[in-house]
Design a protein around this motif. Structure first.
Motif, PDB file in Angstrom:
ATOM      1  N   HIS A  74     -46.113 -52.452  -7.522  1.00 38.39           N
ATOM      2  CA  HIS A  74     -46.048 -53.272  -8.811  1.00 38.39           C
ATOM      3  C   HIS A  74     -44.658 -53.366  -8.983  1.00 38.39           C
ATOM      4  CE1 HIS A  74     -48.042 -54.861 -12.483  1.00 38.39           C
ATOM      5  NE2 HIS A  74     -46.770 -54.313 -13.049  1.00 38.39           N
ATOM      6  N   LEU A  99     -52.506 -54.087 -13.009  1.00 40.88           N
ATOM      7  CA  LEU A  99     -52.583 -52.535 -12.836  1.00 40.88           C
ATOM      8  C   LEU A  99     -53.697 -51.954 -12.495  1.00 40.88           C
ATOM      9  CD1 LEU A  99     -49.478 -51.668 -15.077  1.00 40.88           C
ATOM     10  CD2 LEU A  99     -49.537 -51.001 -12.746  1.00 40.88           C
ATOM     11  N   THR A 106     -50.055 -48.572  -6.241  1.00 41.30           N
ATOM     12  CA  THR A 106     -50.046 -47.035  -6.093  1.00 41.30           C
ATOM     13  C   THR A 106     -48.584 -46.761  -6.359  1.00 41.30           C
ATOM     14  OG1 THR A 106     -49.623 -47.725  -3.416  1.00 41.30           O
ATOM     15  CG2 THR A 106     -51.620 -46.346  -4.281  1.00 41.30           C
ATOM     16  N   ILE A 140     -44.894 -48.134  -8.897  1.00 44.28           N
ATOM     17  CA  ILE A 140     -44.425 -49.417  -9.838  1.00 44.28           C
ATOM     18  C   ILE A 140     -42.903 -48.990  -9.965  1.00 44.28           C
ATOM     19  CG2 ILE A 140     -44.621 -47.605 -11.759  1.00 44.28           C
ATOM     20  CD1 ILE A 140     -45.336 -49.962 -13.540  1.00 44.28           C
ATOM     21  N   LEU A 156     -51.926 -45.509  -9.665  1.00 38.44           N
ATOM     22  CA  LEU A 156     -50.287 -45.117  -9.540  1.00 38.44           C
ATOM     23  C   LEU A 156     -50.108 -43.933  -9.052  1.00 38.44           C
ATOM     24  CD1 LEU A 156     -48.727 -47.287 -12.580  1.00 38.44           C
ATOM     25  CD2 LEU A 156     -48.744 -47.814 -10.103  1.00 38.44           C
ATOM     26  N   GLY A 198     -43.090 -43.684  -9.226  1.00 38.18           N
ATOM     27  CA  GLY A 198     -42.659 -45.113  -9.960  1.00 38.18           C
ATOM     28  C   GLY A 198     -41.229 -44.555  -9.716  1.00 38.18           C
ATOM     29  N   ILE A 229     -47.893 -39.468 -12.590  1.00 38.66           N
ATOM     30  CA  ILE A 229     -47.214 -39.890 -11.450  1.00 38.66           C
ATOM     31  C   ILE A 229     -45.887 -39.034 -11.172  1.00 38.66           C
ATOM     32  CG2 ILE A 229     -47.995 -42.534 -11.326  1.00 38.66           C
ATOM     33  CD1 ILE A 229     -45.190 -42.847 -12.972  1.00 38.66           C
TER      34      ILE A 229
END
Lengths: 434, 143
Positions: free
Chosen positions: A130, A170, A176, A178, A205, A208, A229
């Motif tokens: 994302h 999302l 998974t 971001i 997620l 990130g 995450i």
């Protein structure tokens, strides 16, 4: 995980010999093709042949932000426009952002570097990414996009803004990974909760990659807990290439590996310009050694950090830079946008009757940066009518938005309420706890 | 004939109005009429005083931003429909009221209304033609 096993784990000796070869080629190239660099070299009697070892780097002149502005828009390009396949520009000033160009090979290099960055964060083919960095002239969106495609991940090119829609995506697409600014991540979480969605439970997620603004270990802990995450710090700047200059690895999460086969980092004393040994804190300087369209020689980032040469558990041999802890100038980064107080001042002074008695209050509310401009009222702008004073406030808000693309609020205050000091007035009060 | 009002810029925080009053009190300035316009972050205090020069000097000395504004002081009978009659006259001539405030006179059955019009001169003309009494600052103070 390592994307490019060969280069990312090069033994130091081999790496340095590669760096020297590439540095010499870059120096030759800019001397021959960019009048700005030729003039600067000639002024100090420097010829490309004088760069015989990596230590000779210190002979090269620095490049600073104003050099880039002075050569707006394409003056520092080292290839003809016909070889440039993309331009990007930094956020910032009115007429004169910093414009950078990329050849086809530069775009390829950039995708490689972002592939390394995302891989270092544990992102791989099969992941859905994302990508909420802004697409457009800003390097963040397209930089991350090309890297994610390079590794074969599925990209959701959502860009910035429209937060409620982002949250639905999302939830429904189940990305998974971001990529966005850390403050936007927390903003997403706030809005999600308002919508009755739990970011830790209702999203899939896993990781990130966050960058484009300063953030702290505390903020990392908050993001990791909020979304459940791993949060990875990534670094880059438009002038050098965009994101993909350095990145943390998932294994250590302790310092950002600089992709030294493409960029040579130095730490200098910001006052004297003298290079400092690794380990000491100073201003970060980059020289690009593989870029074609827009090479930079000893570009002073104004960011303060130190370099750590210790071997990392991840196996990469690249030096690690510490998280950026401050700047040598007064530049503010507001929601990823670079803002100098002097630019705000010149915007204010364009308003008839306003005097340069102002203060910039920066804060972070609901995880978004806010700016309040406090401007002292004087007899020239004062009126007995409320609406006339409100027009001034609205004009300030409008002009700042036009100039920086950042929303602010304006508050008129009584004269002499903003502290005058003997020397430099304190123009900026940064209340953000980063 | 116009009356003069003093306007003072006030930040919307506690103690500012009190400070103005302290300054005026210390300067022996007496207030005859007063109103405050407020927004979320600032206010404008509007006053008519017995000695405007003294008031201006004292406020400026204490770093307040002040201005003098010409306003129109109108005397109307303190009876139902008193203000309505005045506004009807003005409306008929398309004179717009920017703001106004009113108070009762001490020694008569009249009310005093302070107007700030978009066109003060035209308003005065309209009102005078209709035989409405318009007062000077000094007269306002003495009523």
């Amino acid at each position: 995980m390592i994307w490019n096993q060969e280069f990312e784990t090069l033994p130091r000796e081999a790496l340095e010999s590669l760096q020297l070869k590439r540095l010499q080629a870059t120096v030759n190239r800019v001397y021959a093709t960019v009048p700005f660099y030729k003039k600067k070299f000639d002024e100090i009697g420097l010829k490309p042949v004088h760069i015989k070892t990596l230590k000779d780097m210190r002979l090269l002149p620095f490049t600073v932000k104003t050099d880039l502005r002075d050569n707006y828009p394409f003056g520092l390009f080292s290839v003809p426009m016909s070889s440039v396949v993309r331009v990007h520009a930094s956020s910032g000033t009115t007429g004169k952002p910093i414009v950078v160009g990329y050849t086809r090979r530069d775009i390829d290099t950039w995708a490689e570097l972002m592939a390394r960055t995302l891989t270092a964060a544990g992102i791989h083919q099969g992941d859905i990414v994302h990508n909420a960095y802004g697409y457009g002239l800003f390097t963040g969106g397209l930089g991350a996009h090309y890297g994610a495609e390079r590794i074969g991940a599925s990209v959701v090119p959502i860009s910035g803004g429209n937060t409620k829609r982002q949250i639905l995506i999302l939830k429904d697409f189940g990305p998974t990974a971001i990529t966005c600014t850390p403050s936007y991540a927390l903003h997403l979480a706030d809005v999600a909760r308002e919508m009755g969605i739990d970011p830790a439970r209702d999203f899939k997620l896993r990781v990130g990659c966050f960058g484009a603004e300063a953030w702290s270990e505390n903020m990392r802990a908050q993001i990791e807990k909020t979304f459940n995450i791993d949060a990875i710090d990534i670094f880059g700047l438009t002038e050098v290439i965009g994101p993909g200059v350095s990145s943390e690895c998932l294994e250590a999460k302790n310092g950002l590996h600089v992709f030294e086969d493409h960029f040579i980092p130095e730490i200098i004393d910001p006052a004297s310009g003298e290079p400092l040994p690794w380990g000491e804190k100073g201003e970060l300087v980059f020289t690009s050694i593989t870029k074609e369209a827009f090479p930079v020689i000893r570009y002073r980032t104004r960011d303060l950090t130190r370099l750590n040469a210790e071997q990392c558990v991840c196996g990469r041999t690249f030096v690690r830079m510490e998280r950026i802890t401050g700047r040598t100038d007064d530049m503010l980064i507001i929601r990823g946008v670079n803002v100098f107080p002097s630019q705000i001042e010149s915007a204010l002074l364009q308003i008839e009757g306003l005097e340069p008695h102002y203060q910039i209050i920066v804060d972070r509310k609901n995880n978004l940066d806010t700016i309040e401009l406090q401007v002292e009222v004087n007899e020239k702008i004062f009126s007995d009518e409320v609406k006339k004073l409100e027009v001034i406030e609205k004009r300030v808000v409008h002009d700042i938005k036009e100039m920086f693309g950042v929303s602010c609020t304006c508050k008129l205050v009584e004269p002499k309420t903003i502290a005058r000091s003997e020397g430099k007035a304190q123009r900026v009060i940064d209340k953000r706890k980063i | 004939m116009k009356a003069e009002q003093i306007s003072v810029f006030l930040e919307n925080k506690s103690g500012r109005l009190a400070e103005v009053m302290r300054v005026l009190g210390a300067a022996q300035v007496n207030i005859r009429a007063l109103s405050i316009a407020d927004t979320s972050d600032f206010g404008i205090l509007r006053i008519i005083v017995n000695d405007k020069e003294k008031a201006l000097a004292a406020l400026k000395e204490n770093n307040f931003t002040v201005s003098k504004t010409e306003v129109v002081a109108v005397e109307v009978p303190d009876t139902p429909g008193g203000l309505s009659k005045i506004l009807d006259l003005l409306d008929a001539k398309k004179v717009n009221v920017e703001y106004m405030y009113a108070f009762i006179e001490r020694h008569s059955e009249n009310a005093l209304i302070i107007f700030r019009f978009d066109e003060n001169d035209r308003a005065i003309e309209v009102l005078q033609k209709a035989g409405i009494t318009i007062l000077s600052s000094q007269e306002v103070y003495n009523r």
